[in-house]
Enzyme design. Structure first.
Site, PDB file in Angstrom:
ATOM      1  N   GLU A   1       0.794  -1.243   0.059  1.00 34.19           N
ATOM      2  CA  GLU A   1       0.195   0.146  -0.198  1.00 34.19           C
ATOM      3  C   GLU A   1       0.690   1.336   0.165  1.00 34.19           C
ATOM      4  O   GLU A   1       1.396   1.317   0.475  1.00 34.19           O
ATOM      5  CB  GLU A   1      -1.266  -0.075   1.302  1.00 34.19           C
ATOM      6  CG  GLU A   1      -1.548   1.200   1.447  1.00 34.19           C
ATOM      7  CD  GLU A   1      -2.486   1.160   2.354  1.00 34.19           C
ATOM      8  OE1 GLU A   1      -2.964   0.020   3.196  1.00 34.19           O
ATOM      9  OE2 GLU A   1      -2.944   1.943   2.924  1.00 34.19           O
TER      10      GLU A   1
ATOM     11  N   GLU B   1      -3.075  11.212   2.673  1.00 33.80           N
ATOM     12  CA  GLU B   1      -3.901  11.304   4.445  1.00 33.80           C
ATOM     13  C   GLU B   1      -4.117  11.976   4.854  1.00 33.80           C
ATOM     14  O   GLU B   1      -3.223  12.533   5.569  1.00 33.80           O
ATOM     15  CB  GLU B   1      -3.792   9.406   4.964  1.00 33.80           C
ATOM     16  CG  GLU B   1      -3.877   8.294   4.603  1.00 33.80           C
ATOM     17  CD  GLU B   1      -4.106   7.566   5.587  1.00 33.80           C
ATOM     18  OE1 GLU B   1      -5.133   7.331   5.632  1.00 33.80           O
ATOM     19  OE2 GLU B   1      -3.046   6.761   5.310  1.00 33.80           O
TER      20      GLU B   1
END
Length: 278
Positions: free
Chosen positions: A156, A161
């Site tokens: 990932e 974020e």
């Protein structure tokens, strides 16, 4: 005037001609080098969000119920209440549809899986963040073999974020089989205008390293490059697909609760671009 005068004049002229030639040669060399640098990567794919709908050649709507991952509160739905494409901007909208608890919110999650997948390159999102406690938008990538090997073995890459209880701080993370969940492979960046202005969030991904940057490829904020690469720490020798989503609450986004008064909130995306080496 005698011949020695003319000889000295000629020597001076020759010196300046040679010096000029060297300067010209050096300038040409620099220009050529600069041109090579600017042409090193070329645009191979982009979504500029023109028109008034999601391009389904690029993206699929991911639909699932609340709590499927990370104890998040929102349902992901395909609804015009939760996304909009207008004036070259994609808006991903999280909205309150019920009580201030799990299943009381809806939002949008878009994935390019099996439609647009890439191995290596410079991958960049230009986006503006929402605000408020409980918001958790993300721009990120998963390995194309996720369905076969599962997460985190597929790898990932969290390009960006944002958790609203930490305003003006963006985060990038790497998750691998060796290090996942609350990973050590992360960096937090102070970005005072994350909610007020668009910024570029990107990576430069090669067979050796993943470098994270903000606004410019020259502004590297973090590098992931294990010296001894194994399948458990380097799943990044395969294609990855892109994800854009806006979660509500959850294990990280809801760590300090969810403010019930702020909704709807919007993450705006100006473009997604992928550049690769010639």
């Amino acid at each position: 005037m005698n011949k020695y005068f003319f000889e000295n004049i000629n020597k001076v002229n020759l010196f300046f001609i040679s010096l000029s030639s060297l300067i010209l040669l050096f300038s040409c060399h620099k220009s050529k080098k600069a041109a090579v640098f600017t042409k090193k990567y070329e645009l191979v794919w982009a979504d500029e969000f023109e028109g008034n709908s999601i391009n389904l050649n690029n993206w699929s709507f991911v639909v699932w119920n609340e709590g499927k991952v990370n104890n998040e509160w929102q349902k992901y739905v395909e609804s015009a209440d939760n996304y909009k494409v207008e004036n070259g901007i994609l808006s991903i909208i999280a909205t309150k549809t019920g009580e201030n608890k799990k299943d009381g919110y809806t939002s949008t999650r878009l994935s390019s899986q099996k439609k647009q997948e890439f191995k290596y390159g410079r991958i960049e999102f230009r986006a503006k963040m929402p605000s408020g406690t409980g918001t958790w938008p993300a721009l990120w990538m998963l390995g194309s073999n996720r369905n076969e090997v599962g997460w985190p073995k597929c790898g990932e890459i969290d390009i960006m974020e944002y958790v609203g209880y930490q305003p003006n701080t963006t985060h990038s993370n790497i998750h691998t089989q060796n290090d996942y969940g609350y990973t050590d492979n992360k960096v937090s960046i102070n970005l005072k205008t994350a909610e007020e202005e668009f910024h570029n969030y990107g990576i430069i991904w090669t067979e050796d390293a993943i470098q994270f940057y903000i606004d410019s490829p020259h502004n590297i904020k973090n590098t992931y490059s294990p010296i001894n690469k194994t399948p458990d720490n380097w799943a990044y020798s395969q294609p990855f697909y892109l994800i854009m989503n806006f979660a509500v609450g959850g294990t990280w986004g809801g760590r300090e609760g969810v403010d019930k008064t702020i909704w709807p909130q919007i993450m705006e995306v100006d473009y997604v671009r992928v550049y690769q080496l010639r």
